[in-house]
Design an enzyme around this catalytic site. Structure first.
Site, PDB file in Angstrom:
ATOM      1  N   GLY A 106      58.930  17.346  34.592  1.00 10.28           N
ATOM      2  CA  GLY A 106      60.309  17.617  34.981  1.00 10.28           C
ATOM      3  C   GLY A 106      60.784  18.947  34.439  1.00 10.28           C
ATOM      4  N   GLY A 107      62.060  19.022  34.096  1.00 10.11           N
ATOM      5  CA  GLY A 107      62.638  20.265  33.595  1.00 10.11           C
ATOM      6  C   GLY A 107      61.984  20.746  32.319  1.00 10.11           C
TER       7      GLY A 107
ATOM      8  N   GLU B 239      39.710  49.771  41.515  1.00  6.45           N
ATOM      9  CA  GLU B 239      40.549  50.972  41.428  1.00  6.45           C
ATOM     10  C   GLU B 239      41.851  50.714  42.163  1.00  6.45           C
ATOM     11  OE1 GLU B 239      36.660  53.961  41.462  1.00  6.45           O
ATOM     12  OE2 GLU B 239      38.294  54.298  42.887  1.00  6.45           O
TER      13      GLU B 239
ATOM     14  N   ALA C  14      34.052  47.496  34.932  1.00  8.88           N
ATOM     15  CA  ALA C  14      35.060  48.393  35.489  1.00  8.88           C
ATOM     16  C   ALA C  14      34.710  48.650  36.949  1.00  8.88           C
ATOM     17  CB  ALA C  14      35.126  49.698  34.693  1.00  8.88           C
TER      18      ALA C  14
ATOM     19  N   GLU D 272      37.919  38.508  40.541  1.00 11.54           N
ATOM     20  CA  GLU D 272      36.509  38.338  40.900  1.00 11.54           C
ATOM     21  C   GLU D 272      36.331  37.891  42.360  1.00 11.54           C
ATOM     22  OE1 GLU D 272      34.988  39.725  38.885  1.00 11.54           O
ATOM     23  OE2 GLU D 272      35.623  39.284  36.858  1.00 11.54           O
TER      24      GLU D 272
ATOM     25  N   PHE E  68      42.944  47.502  36.479  1.00  9.26           N
ATOM     26  CA  PHE E  68      42.769  46.070  36.217  1.00  9.26           C
ATOM     27  C   PHE E  68      41.412  45.762  35.574  1.00  9.26           C
ATOM     28  CE2 PHE E  68      45.725  45.081  40.028  1.00  9.26           C
ATOM     29  CZ  PHE E  68      46.842  45.274  39.230  1.00  9.26           C
TER      30      PHE E  68
ATOM     31  N   GLY F 145      40.394  47.439  45.639  1.00 10.50           N
ATOM     32  CA  GLY F 145      40.415  46.142  44.972  1.00 10.50           C
ATOM     33  C   GLY F 145      39.302  45.276  45.516  1.00 10.50           C
ATOM     34  N   SER F 146      39.650  44.456  46.514  1.00  9.06           N
ATOM     35  CA  SER F 146      38.623  43.642  47.170  1.00  9.06           C
ATOM     36  C   SER F 146      37.621  44.524  47.918  1.00  9.06           C
ATOM     37  CB  SER F 146      39.277  42.658  48.146  1.00  9.06           C
ATOM     38  OG  SER F 146      40.130  41.770  47.457  1.00  9.06           O
TER      39      SER F 146
END
Length: 517
Positions: free
Chosen positions: A380-381, A149, A146, A404, A178, A153-154
């Site tokens: 393709g599709g 926040e 954890a 990370e 996150f 972030g970074s």
């Protein structure tokens, strides 16, 4: 199908004196990944995860996958044998992560975070280690980090979650954002322990154990673009009890940086697994799809795409596995009795690892995104339809350049270290004994030019104009040097080597034309 392929076996043999020690273990993981986990991947992606009360509910198929990896002994295998692990080196763990991620990239985030236990092993008290590590090694206790926040972030120096000590006990107050596998039993939490001390020096790392009290709440589980089988949680602490890990003030500047060094290498291996999965899907589709009276894999443009995908996957694997092997060498030196010679060697190897890890993560993530897009293009599709594997792989690949540490952070680290001579040092290390060969001279010439260019552009304040291209050229030259040192003898006469050199020369020529070189 067994995902423990000859490509992985041969790559492991290049960098390990005894790959057979873990061969049967990895073979079993390969069987599980190529069987049940790959079969369950689509269902896990479709069902996603959900929040019920303060608990995260995983899809049944995800729980089956985790159980299979627990039974074979993978979960917690990185921990020392004294606590019930296998002392699995990072090199072999990278191979396992590649196979797991090839089957289901989201599963990697649920079973590979037990590496956080290594940090407890290194810096925890004896009581913490004896109480927690056997549970992680057995797979009974899951792990999470954890760190992030909403406003950090970074930029982890901006973490605001507070840790306060009262009567010899520590308590957390604040929110985390996150958090991958946020419902984990053991959570390493970065928090501000020093009131009034800003920046990284005010941060410490804490162990939050699930069930310590009722003061940790999962606020929400994110609905995501990719890796949908992995719970990404927002968490709130309201004076939640925790324990200090190691020393105060070392949470970011030492412990988290060490954790991220290993975690970023794991993400590089995850990206490699996604790349290999996309390549496999492209090869299968191109081998049976018929247009204009022939299989599309026989059409020159498609054949060339697949050839480049194979080359890219091989290049990333060589770089990731070599980086993992150097990481293991660093760890062995740090664990050895410390003499002046050992300490100096450890510093040298660490400087190589700190250059290679951001290089590997950046290149692996870029490759995963490109190869998955190309695989979809070959479909393709059909490739745009939900339920088709390449559509999921495109979504799963996207996060590897973000979490990370974003690719931009990795690029900046690569360029700064290259300018300071890290690229040249790596090339010299790889070419020891090969000095004077035509191939080594050809690569070293370009390494010196690129090093000079990076240093000059940083000094002149122009680095932002082509920072990514410079980092990519450093990655390509590193790969070329690795192939020259460990690849087949005729590598330098092959098309792949020529293309690596040509791409670097193109960038250097543009830099020269622009007056940057």
């Amino acid at each position: 199908m067994n995902f423990f392929s000859d490509k992985i076996r041969n790559s492991l043999a290049l960098f390990s004196c005894g790959p057979e020690k873990y061969s049967s273990f990895l073979d079993r993981i390969g069987e599980i990944c190529g069987g049940k986990i790959a079969h369950n991947a689509a269902a896990v992606d479709k069902k996603e995860v959900r929040l019920e009360g303060n608990s995260v509910v995983l899809p049944t198929e995800a729980l089956e996958n985790i159980d299979e990896l627990k039974k074979c002994g993978y979960v917690g295998a990185v921990l020392p044998e004294i606590y019930g692990g296998k002392s699995l080196p990072k090199l072999f763990d990278a191979a396992a992560i590649e196979m797991i991620s090839r089957a289901d990239a989201s599963l990697m985030t649920l079973v590979s975070l037990s590496e956080a236990g290594n940090l407890i092993c290194l810096y925890g008290t004896e009581e913490q280690k004896e109480r927690i590590l056997p549970g992680i090694a057995s797979g009974r206790l899951s792990c999470a980090m954890a760190l992030t926040e909403a406003g950090a972030g970074s930029d982890l120096q901006s973490v605001e979650t507070a840790a306060a000590e009262e009567n010899g006990r520590w308590y957390l107050t604040g929110g985390k954002h996150f958090v991958t596998n946020g419902a984990a039993d053991i959570m390493l939490v970065l928090a501000r322990s020093e009131a009034g001390v800003s920046g990284g020096r005010g941060l410490s790392l804490f162990i939050r154990e699930k069930g310590s009290d009722e003061n940790c709440r999962i606020v929400s589980v994110a609905e995501k673009h990719g890796i949908c089988g992995s719970p990404t949680c927002n968490i709130r602490f309201e004076k939640a009890e925790c324990g200090l890990l190691g020393r105060r003030r070392f949470g970011l500047v030492k412990y988290t940086m060490e954790l991220l060094l290993s975690a970023r290498l794991s993400v590089a291996a995850q990206a490699l697994g996604i790349t290999e999965a996309a390549l496999s899907e492209a090869e299968k589709y191109a081998g049976h799809r018929v247009q204009f009276g022939k299989r599309i894999g026989e059409i020159p443009q498609v054949a060339r795409m697949i050839e480049e995908m194979r080359e890219s996957a091989g290049m990333v694997r060589l770089l990731v596995y070599f980086t993992a092997a150097k990481y293991d060498e660093m760890q062995a030196l740090l664990a050895a009795p410390q003499t002046p010679e050992t300490a100096e060697k450890a510093r040298e190897v660490r400087s190589v690892v700190e250059f290679l890890v951001p290089l590997a993560k950046f290149l692996a993530a870029e490759t995963a995104e490109k190869v998955t897009r190309d695989a979809l293009q070959i479909h393709g599709g059909t490739g745009c339809l939900r339920g088709v594997p390449v559509e999921r792989l495109v979504r799963d690949a996207r996060i590897t350049s973000i979490y990370e540490g974003t690719s931009q952070i990795q690029i900046s680290a690569v360029v700064q270290k290259a300018a300071n001579g890290a690229l040249g040092h790596l090339a010299e290390l790889l070419f020891a004994g090969l000095e004077g060969s035509e191939t080594s001279e050809k690569i070293m010439q370009r390494v010196k030019l690129l090093t000079s260019l990076a240093a000059a552009m940083i000094e002149n304040g122009k680095i932002e104009s082509c920072e990514k291209e410079l980092a990519l050229s450093a990655a390509l030259l590193s790969a070329a040097a690795l192939f020259a040192a460990y690849g087949p003898e005729d590598f330098s006469r092959g098309n792949f080597f020529s293309r690596l050199i040509a791409k670097t020369d193109f960038f250097l020529s543009l830099a020269g034309t622009s007056g940057l070189l």
